[in-house]
Enzyme design. Structure first.
Site, PDB file in Angstrom:
ATOM      1  N   HIS A 281       0.817  -1.221   0.000  1.00  0.00           N
ATOM      2  CA  HIS A 281       0.000   0.000   0.000  1.00  0.00           C
ATOM      3  C   HIS A 281       0.852   1.273   0.000  1.00  0.00           C
ATOM      4  O   HIS A 281       0.307   2.376  -0.065  1.00  0.00           O
ATOM      5  CB  HIS A 281      -0.926   0.027   1.216  1.00  0.00           C
ATOM      6  CG  HIS A 281      -1.953  -1.056   1.228  1.00  0.00           C
ATOM      7  ND1 HIS A 281      -2.783  -1.303   0.156  1.00  0.00           N
ATOM      8  CD2 HIS A 281      -2.283  -1.983   2.182  1.00  0.00           C
ATOM      9  CE1 HIS A 281      -3.588  -2.322   0.449  1.00  0.00           C
ATOM     10  NE2 HIS A 281      -3.289  -2.749   1.657  1.00  0.00           N
TER      11      HIS A 281
ATOM     12  N   ASP B   4      -2.620 -10.531  -2.270  1.00  0.00           N
ATOM     13  CA  ASP B   4      -3.198 -10.063  -1.026  1.00  0.00           C
ATOM     14  C   ASP B   4      -4.692  -9.804  -1.241  1.00  0.00           C
ATOM     15  O   ASP B   4      -5.127  -9.480  -2.353  1.00  0.00           O
ATOM     16  CB  ASP B   4      -2.499  -8.769  -0.604  1.00  0.00           C
ATOM     17  CG  ASP B   4      -2.821  -8.332   0.808  1.00  0.00           C
ATOM     18  OD1 ASP B   4      -2.001  -8.595   1.697  1.00  0.00           O
ATOM     19  OD2 ASP B   4      -3.888  -7.717   1.004  1.00  0.00           O
TER      20      ASP B   4
END
Length: 341
Positions: A158, A193
């Site tokens: 992220h 993910d």
């Protein structure tokens, strides 16, 4: 398969997370390390220490001012406000194309997407060694190993070039891929993910020399919300070199594996010479985020499918949080990949 880790990664011990107006325990706890190490051991792999390759591999993707922020903000902010266990932003920057202020509160706003990345006096050391673990994994492949596992914590997918978020500070998978590219490889980053790898997408979005592919829950109603749609395919030279494959919340092994086949076909068409897997284990049916319903056996099937391309694979740990099957899932995935290569 070599499994790489540095114990200094435990020193990031975040206490803060804001959810629904309440301060709750941050799920990226150091105890995750012990569970993941147990999974490594049960897969039959010995641990190798990460090596220090310096700041250059990190600065190949992240800006100098962001790196300086990460390593100095706690001391600088503490000098102003006194005893401060963690630095957490009270606001975020609405437009990062405007003035860059060196006021400490402004820096916290500019370099954070949310409140999930508190920084303590010990955090930078853990963040640094998480990235060095990924770089060591890349060097392991360059020395001839077919596959490796980098136990990176905190996670990275992220993290943008100068923006922390979603428990991530430095983009470990991207840093590793860039090292492989600089050494002559044509890398593909495959993010499995449960959350979209928005930072990875952002870093490589206008590039055609690294393919980015992400399987994740549809962000229309799932973090990170503002990135990860199928229509996001890259821009400029990168047009067509980013592939998002959003999944409906609650899908299990069969749907996931069918979608993974599409991802692998794309990687094959790209002509990748190496794969960096952003290895999130939070797609599991028992993960606290409850996004998908992949089983423990499903992770073995995922590993075998990836290995079927016959390419070197670096597995970089991303998400996967405290729950009874966390270590089982890693052992299932690593065991199957090790047997398949």
């Amino acid at each position: 398969m070599k499994a790489i880790f540095d114990d200094r990664q435990r020193r990031h011990d975040p206490q803060f997370r804001l959810l629904d107006g309440k301060i709750i325990e941050n799920p990226d706890r150091p105890a995750r390390v012990d569970v993941l190490l147990d999974g490594v051991g049960r897969a039959g792999y010995a641990l190798t220490s990460a090596q220090d390759h310096g700041i250059a591999p990190i600065s190949a993707l992240h800006t100098p001012r962001y790196i300086d922020f990460l390593r100095t903000i706690h001391a600088r902010r503490s000098a102003l406000v006194g005893d401060l266990p963690e630095v957490v932003p009270s606001r975020t920057c609405p437009d990062r194309s405007m003035n860059y202020s060196y006021d400490t509160e402004a820096l916290m706003a500019f370099h954070n997407a949310d409140t999930s990345c508190p920084i303590s006096a010990q955090s930078w050391e853990a963040i640094y060694w998480s990235a060095q673990t990924a770089v060591t994994g890349a060097k392991t492949l360059l020395l001839g190993d077919k596959t490796a596992y980098a136990l990176c914590r905190p996670s990275g997918h992220h993290a943008y070039a100068e923006l922390a978020g979603g428990f991530c500070f430095l983009n470990n998978s991207g840093i590793a891929a860039e090292q492989l590219r600089q050494a002559g490889h044509r890398p593909a980053i495959l993010d499995i993910d449960v959350h979209h790898g928005n930072g990875t997408q952002g870093i490589f979005y206008d590039r055609d020399d690294v393919l980015t592919v992400s399987l994740h829950v549809d962000p229309a109603q799932f973090y990170p919300f503002f990135a990860g749609a199928a229509c996001e395919t890259g821009q400029g030279r990168g047009a067509g070199f980013n592939l998002n494959l959003p999944l409906a919340r609650g899908q299990g092994d069969a749907d996931y594996l069918a979608t993974l086949d599409r991802a692998l076909a794309h990687i094959d068409a790209f002509g990748a010479s190496v794969i960096v897997v952003a290895l999130g284990l939070d797609a599991h049916e028992g993960d606290p985020f409850q996004g998908l319903k992949v089983t423990t056996d499903g992770f073995a099937e995922i590993a075998r499918a990836i290995a079927s391309l016959g390419l070197p694979v670096l597995n970089v740990q991303e998400g996967g949080y405290m729950q009874p099957a966390l270590g089982d899932n890693l052992a299932s995935y690593l065991g199957a990949m090790g047997a398949a290569v």
